[in-house]
Design a protein around this motif. Structure first.
Motif, short mmCIF file in Angstrom:
data_model
loop_
_atom_site.label_atom_id
_atom_site.label_comp_id
_atom_site.label_asym_id
_atom_site.label_seq_id
_atom_site.Cartn_x
_atom_site.Cartn_y
_atom_site.Cartn_z
N PHE A 93 -4.60 -3.09 2.51
CA PHE A 93 -5.42 -4.29 2.31
C PHE A 93 -5.27 -5.30 3.44
O PHE A 93 -6.18 -6.08 3.70
N ASP A 94 -4.12 -5.31 4.12
CA ASP A 94 -3.93 -6.28 5.20
C ASP A 94 -4.59 -5.83 6.50
O ASP A 94 -4.64 -6.59 7.46
N GLY A 95 -5.07 -4.60 6.55
CA GLY A 95 -5.74 -4.11 7.74
C GLY A 95 -4.81 -3.59 8.82
O GLY A 95 -5.26 -3.12 9.85
N ILE A 96 -3.50 -3.68 8.59
CA ILE A 96 -2.53 -3.26 9.60
C ILE A 96 -1.64 -2.13 9.09
O ILE A 96 -1.42 -1.14 9.79
N THR A 97 -1.14 -2.27 7.87
CA THR A 97 -0.17 -1.35 7.32
C THR A 97 -0.82 -0.01 6.97
O THR A 97 -1.86 0.04 6.33
N ALA A 98 -0.16 1.06 7.41
CA ALA A 98 -0.62 2.41 7.08
C ALA A 98 0.56 3.21 6.54
O ALA A 98 1.56 3.39 7.23
N ILE A 99 0.47 3.62 5.29
CA ILE A 99 1.50 4.45 4.68
C ILE A 99 0.85 5.70 4.10
O ILE A 99 -0.37 5.76 3.95
N ASP A 100 1.66 6.68 3.78
CA ASP A 100 1.14 7.91 3.17
C ASP A 100 0.98 7.77 1.66
O ASP A 100 0.35 8.61 1.03
N GLY A 101 1.57 6.74 1.08
CA GLY A 101 1.48 6.55 -0.37
C GLY A 101 2.56 7.30 -1.10
O GLY A 101 3.50 7.83 -0.51
N GLY A 102 2.43 7.34 -2.41
CA GLY A 102 3.41 8.02 -3.25
C GLY A 102 2.76 9.15 -4.03
O GLY A 102 1.84 9.80 -3.54
N TRP A 103 3.23 9.35 -5.25
CA TRP A 103 2.72 10.44 -6.07
C TRP A 103 1.24 10.27 -6.38
O TRP A 103 0.52 11.25 -6.52
N ILE A 162 6.84 14.04 -1.38
CA ILE A 162 8.13 13.95 -0.70
C ILE A 162 8.68 12.52 -0.72
O ILE A 162 9.88 12.31 -0.56
N GLN A 163 7.81 11.54 -0.97
CA GLN A 163 8.25 10.15 -0.99
C GLN A 163 9.31 9.92 -2.06
O GLN A 163 10.21 9.12 -1.88
N LEU A 164 9.21 10.64 -3.17
CA LEU A 164 10.23 10.51 -4.22
C LEU A 164 11.60 10.94 -3.68
O LEU A 164 12.61 10.28 -3.94
N LEU A 211 10.32 3.97 -8.89
CA LEU A 211 8.96 3.63 -9.31
C LEU A 211 8.07 3.31 -8.12
O LEU A 211 6.86 3.57 -8.16
N THR A 212 8.65 2.79 -7.06
CA THR A 212 7.87 2.57 -5.84
C THR A 212 7.36 3.90 -5.30
O THR A 212 6.21 3.99 -4.86
N ALA A 213 8.19 4.93 -5.34
CA ALA A 213 7.76 6.25 -4.87
C ALA A 213 6.63 6.81 -5.74
O ALA A 213 5.75 7.51 -5.25
N LEU A 214 6.66 6.50 -7.01
CA LEU A 214 5.63 7.03 -7.90
C LEU A 214 4.31 6.28 -7.78
O LEU A 214 3.24 6.89 -7.81
N PHE A 215 4.37 4.96 -7.65
CA PHE A 215 3.16 4.16 -7.74
C PHE A 215 2.65 3.59 -6.41
O PHE A 215 1.63 2.89 -6.41
N ALA A 216 3.31 3.85 -5.30
CA ALA A 216 2.83 3.35 -4.01
C ALA A 216 1.47 3.96 -3.70
O ALA A 216 1.27 5.16 -3.86
N GLN A 217 0.53 3.13 -3.27
CA GLN A 217 -0.81 3.60 -2.96
C GLN A 217 -1.20 3.24 -1.54
O GLN A 217 -1.01 2.11 -1.09
N LYS A 218 -1.74 4.22 -0.87
CA LYS A 218 -2.19 4.05 0.50
C LYS A 218 -3.26 2.94 0.59
O LYS A 218 -3.23 2.12 1.49
N SER A 219 -4.16 2.91 -0.36
CA SER A 219 -5.25 1.94 -0.31
C SER A 219 -4.75 0.51 -0.50
O SER A 219 -5.24 -0.41 0.14
N VAL A 220 -3.76 0.30 -1.35
CA VAL A 220 -3.24 -1.05 -1.60
C VAL A 220 -2.47 -1.55 -0.38
O VAL A 220 -2.61 -2.71 0.01
N ALA A 221 -1.68 -0.69 0.22
CA ALA A 221 -0.90 -1.10 1.40
C ALA A 221 -1.82 -1.44 2.57
O ALA A 221 -1.47 -2.26 3.42
#
Length: 84
Positions: free
Chosen positions: A31-41, A47-49, A19-29
């Motif tokens: 919010f701290d101003g440091i973390t950069a991820i590609d997000g999920g579905w 490919i995150q899944l 579920l993390t792979a499905l619902f991970a969002q780049k914008s939410v991660a």
């Protein structure tokens, strides 16, 4: 009363991992101003899944192998009815 250790930890962990792979969002991660991820579905990073499923399989395999390895020597050390 039986403890449902496998049901709560293994199944819950795998479902949470997927579920993390499905619902991970780049914008939410971000919010701290440091973390950069590609997000999920949601962010079309499909490919995150695959990464999350591979992580779950590796964790399950490692746990299985280490449980078997650490349990086997103790089986021979426990007293049996023949030795008493």
């Amino acid at each position: 009363m039986r403890l449902q250790i496998f049901a709560s930890h293994a199944i819950g962990g795998v479902i949470g991992n997927i579920l993390t792979a499905l619902f991970a969002q780049k914008s939410v991660a971000g919010f701290d101003g440091i973390t950069a991820i590609d997000g999920g579905w949601i962010d079309h990073h499909y490919i995150q899944l695959g990464y999350q499923v591979a992580d779950s399989a590796a964790g399950f395999g490692y746990s299985f192998v280490m449980t078997v390895r650490t349990s086997s020597p103790y089986n021979s050390l426990t007293p049996s009815a023949k030795n008493t």
